[in-house]
Design a protein around this motif. Structure first.
Motif, PDB file in Angstrom:
ATOM      1  N   GLU A 107     -38.146   9.470 -38.563  1.00  0.00           N
ATOM      2  CA  GLU A 107     -37.840   8.048 -38.428  1.00  0.00           C
ATOM      3  C   GLU A 107     -36.606   7.622 -39.227  1.00  0.00           C
ATOM      4  O   GLU A 107     -36.016   6.580 -38.961  1.00  0.00           O
ATOM      5  N   LYS A 108     -36.190   8.431 -40.194  1.00  0.00           N
ATOM      6  CA  LYS A 108     -34.986   8.130 -40.975  1.00  0.00           C
ATOM      7  C   LYS A 108     -33.738   8.767 -40.360  1.00  0.00           C
ATOM      8  O   LYS A 108     -32.656   8.650 -40.904  1.00  0.00           O
ATOM      9  N   GLY A 109     -33.915   9.481 -39.250  1.00  0.00           N
ATOM     10  CA  GLY A 109     -32.793  10.125 -38.584  1.00  0.00           C
ATOM     11  C   GLY A 109     -32.460  11.497 -39.143  1.00  0.00           C
ATOM     12  O   GLY A 109     -31.448  12.093 -38.775  1.00  0.00           O
ATOM     13  N   ILE A 110     -33.306  12.019 -40.025  1.00  0.00           N
ATOM     14  CA  ILE A 110     -33.071  13.332 -40.630  1.00  0.00           C
ATOM     15  C   ILE A 110     -33.561  14.414 -39.678  1.00  0.00           C
ATOM     16  O   ILE A 110     -34.660  14.335 -39.134  1.00  0.00           O
ATOM     17  N   LEU A 111     -32.722  15.439 -39.484  1.00  0.00           N
ATOM     18  CA  LEU A 111     -33.098  16.557 -38.624  1.00  0.00           C
ATOM     19  C   LEU A 111     -33.930  17.565 -39.415  1.00  0.00           C
ATOM     20  O   LEU A 111     -33.626  17.873 -40.560  1.00  0.00           O
ATOM     21  N   HIS A 112     -34.987  18.078 -38.775  1.00  0.00           N
ATOM     22  CA  HIS A 112     -35.844  19.107 -39.350  1.00  0.00           C
ATOM     23  C   HIS A 112     -35.863  20.276 -38.379  1.00  0.00           C
ATOM     24  O   HIS A 112     -35.888  20.079 -37.165  1.00  0.00           O
ATOM     25  N   TYR A 113     -35.884  21.488 -38.910  1.00  0.00           N
ATOM     26  CA  TYR A 113     -35.873  22.686 -38.081  1.00  0.00           C
ATOM     27  C   TYR A 113     -37.175  23.444 -38.268  1.00  0.00           C
ATOM     28  O   TYR A 113     -37.724  23.492 -39.372  1.00  0.00           O
TER      29      TYR A 113
END
Length: 132
Positions: A107-113
């Motif tokens: 929701e904060k726009g941070i990408l997770h892999y």
């Protein structure tokens, strides 16, 4: 007494799958608080899907007594390779023989892999995409 025994199968059917549970779902399980729920998800993200319920003993804060309590509420569903990937992913792709890497946006726009898309919390699944 009969009503109690009639209710037992319902409990078994409503077990939470460790490989799909969100933080909020895990926190609702008796014996699991915020810290242990985070530890379970962290373990799942680093080590991959749980293979069996006994893997919970590898989580800090879960010993034999707590494991026995948790058996009533948790289960380990199919791991990758035994289930249909299109059931858990928002797009119609199949898993290659080697693990593919996926990413999603929070929701904060941070990408997770991740290599384990089945462990991504439900609220982020619509942003889940394969890394090309």
């Amino acid at each position: 007494m009969f009503l109690f025994f009639a209710f037992i199968p319902l409990l078994a059917q409503n077990k939470i799958d460790l490989n799909k549970a969100t933080l909020e779902e895990l926190k609702k399980v008796p014996g699991i608080g915020e810290v242990i729920a985070k530890n379970i998800i962290e373990y799942r993200e680093k080590e991959g899907p749980f293979k069996n319920i006994e893997d919970l003993k590898k989580i800090k804060g879960i010993g034999e007594k707590k494991l026995e309590l948790l058996r009533n509420y948790l289960t380990v569903g199919d791991t990758v390779g035994t289930s249909n990937p299109s059931d858990t992913l928002p797009f119609n792709e199949t898993y290659p023989k080697e693990r593919q890497i996926y990413y999603y946006k929070d929701e904060k726009g941070i990408l997770h892999y991740t290599q384990f898309p089945e462990t991504v919390p439900e609220k982020y699944r619509k942003t889940l995409r394969p890394l090309r």
